[in-house]
Design an enzyme around this catalytic site. Structure first.
Site, PDB file in Angstrom:
ATOM      1  N   GLY A   1       0.837  -1.196   0.000  1.00 48.31           N
ATOM      2  CA  GLY A   1       0.000   0.000   0.000  1.00 48.31           C
ATOM      3  C   GLY A   1       0.869   1.242   0.000  1.00 48.31           C
ATOM      4  N   PRO A   2       0.256   2.426  -0.097  1.00 54.46           N
ATOM      5  CA  PRO A   2       1.022   3.676  -0.096  1.00 54.46           C
ATOM      6  C   PRO A   2       1.442   4.049   1.333  1.00 54.46           C
ATOM      7  CG  PRO A   2      -1.297   4.187  -0.132  1.00 54.46           C
ATOM      8  CD  PRO A   2      -1.193   2.683  -0.160  1.00 54.46           C
ATOM      9  N   MET A   3       2.150   5.138   1.465  1.00 50.28           N
ATOM     10  CA  MET A   3       2.458   5.631   2.808  1.00 50.28           C
ATOM     11  C   MET A   3       1.150   5.969   3.520  1.00 50.28           C
ATOM     12  SD  MET A   3       5.872   7.962   2.205  1.00 50.28           S
ATOM     13  CE  MET A   3       6.068   8.551   3.883  1.00 50.28           C
TER      14      MET A   3
ATOM     15  N   LYS B   1       0.545  -0.172   6.909  1.00 50.06           N
ATOM     16  CA  LYS B   1       1.083  -1.485   6.545  1.00 50.06           C
ATOM     17  C   LYS B   1       1.788  -2.128   7.736  1.00 50.06           C
ATOM     18  CE  LYS B   1       3.581   0.270   3.291  1.00 50.06           C
ATOM     19  NZ  LYS B   1       3.101   1.660   3.459  1.00 50.06           N
TER      20      LYS B   1
ATOM     21  N   ASP C   1       9.533  -6.015   8.055  1.00 51.25           N
ATOM     22  CA  ASP C   1       8.891  -4.707   7.897  1.00 51.25           C
ATOM     23  C   ASP C   1       9.614  -3.929   6.796  1.00 51.25           C
ATOM     24  OD1 ASP C   1       7.125  -2.581   8.646  1.00 51.25           O
ATOM     25  OD2 ASP C   1       8.748  -1.650   9.797  1.00 51.25           O
ATOM     26  N   GLU C   2       8.906  -3.074   6.088  1.00 46.64           N
ATOM     27  CA  GLU C   2       9.505  -2.217   5.049  1.00 46.64           C
ATOM     28  C   GLU C   2      10.345  -3.033   4.056  1.00 46.64           C
ATOM     29  OE1 GLU C   2       8.677   0.783   4.703  1.00 46.64           O
ATOM     30  OE2 GLU C   2       8.359   1.787   6.619  1.00 46.64           O
TER      31      GLU C   2
ATOM     32  N   CYS D   1      -7.024   9.878   0.314  1.00 42.62           N
ATOM     33  CA  CYS D   1      -6.385  10.856  -0.568  1.00 42.62           C
ATOM     34  C   CYS D   1      -6.296  12.208   0.137  1.00 42.62           C
ATOM     35  CB  CYS D   1      -7.174  10.982  -1.871  1.00 42.62           C
ATOM     36  SG  CYS D   1      -6.493  12.236  -2.978  1.00 42.62           S
TER      37      CYS D   1
ATOM     38  N   CYS E   1      -8.593  14.834  -2.250  1.00 40.45           N
ATOM     39  CA  CYS E   1     -10.054  14.770  -2.354  1.00 40.45           C
ATOM     40  C   CYS E   1     -10.716  13.950  -1.247  1.00 40.45           C
ATOM     41  CB  CYS E   1     -10.466  14.226  -3.721  1.00 40.45           C
ATOM     42  SG  CYS E   1     -10.201  12.445  -3.893  1.00 40.45           S
TER      43      CYS E   1
ATOM     44  N   CYS F   1      -5.187   9.449  -4.485  1.00 40.46           N
ATOM     45  CA  CYS F   1      -5.884   8.499  -5.349  1.00 40.46           C
ATOM     46  C   CYS F   1      -5.344   8.655  -6.778  1.00 40.46           C
ATOM     47  CB  CYS F   1      -7.393   8.741  -5.307  1.00 40.46           C
ATOM     48  SG  CYS F   1      -7.900  10.261  -6.118  1.00 40.46           S
TER      49      CYS F   1
END
Ligand code: ZN
Length: 212
Positions: free
Chosen positions: A11-13, A17, A90-91, A147, A150, A185
């Site tokens: 996933g993103p920052m 995670k 991790d990471e 996001c 938005c 997003c």
């Protein structure tokens, strides 16, 4: 006999995670009575050097290992995890190529491997060797964030921001500049190779409109 299993959490920052990895490990320890051994890249000392700490605040004891994973580190991990049922990284996107063969080997030994990592960098491209880990995964958990532009709950990108604007490609010289990252997003993400002054202006207008 334990059957090997590989779980990859991506996933993103700001998608928690590490929190997901820690929560799964703690559940396996507490209710599954499993022996868990966790590792993290040595350079990642944002919060702690002997623990994995998620942004929300989950914590798990972990050993730091060099991110290049030299053969001495791989041997050390194989030695230290002899009695482990579960091995966590991790990471994982910060680790070098040996992370793939190491994960594979531990799974063949019958262990459950849980790794987390960014799947994309700030360019929206594969991060490190995470693609190889996804290829051999038995289970993939894809997390999203909110996001920053938005508010959509399906942010999968990490936008690099320099001086308040989406960053272009290339190194950032931070003399007097400020750099940060935010989840976005697909609609609001501006790939660095597409950033121009016009794009930045246009995006700012769109943001104002969507927030109104
Ligand atoms: Zn958005």
């Amino acid at each position: 006999m334990n059957r090997g299993f590989i779980t990859v959490i991506i996933g993103p920052m700001f998608s928690e995670k590490s929190g997901e990895l820690i929560r799964r490990c703690q559940k396996l320890m507490k209710y599954g009575r499993k022996h868990v051994k966790a590792y993290k890249p040595a350079e990642d000392d944002r919060f702690s050097t002997d623990e994995i700490v998620s942004r929300i605040g989950y914590r798990l004891t972990a050993a730091s290992v060099p991110r290049e994973l030299p053969s001495s580190s791989v041997e050390q991990i194989l030695r230290e995890t002899k009695d482990a049922d579960v091995v966590a990284f991790d990471e994982a996107s910060f680790f070098g190529k040996p992370i793939i063969a190491l994960t594979e080997e531990l799974a063949y030994q019958g262990k459950h491997i849980i790794v987390d990592g960014l799947n994309m960098d700030y360019r929206g491209k594969e991060f490190g060797y995470i693609g190889g880990l996804l290829a051999i995964a038995d289970e993939i958990v894809k997390l999203t964030s909110f996001c920053a532009v938005c508010g959509d709950a399906n942010a999968t990108f990490t936008q690099r921001i320099v001086n308040g604007k989406p960053a272009r490609l290339g190194p950032v010289f931070l003399i007097g500049d400020t750099e940060s990252y935010e989840p976005r997003c697909r609609c609001c993400f501006v790939p660095p190779h597409k950033v121009s002054e016009e794009d930045v202006e246009g995006l700012t207008d769109t943001n104002t409109a969507s927030q109104a």
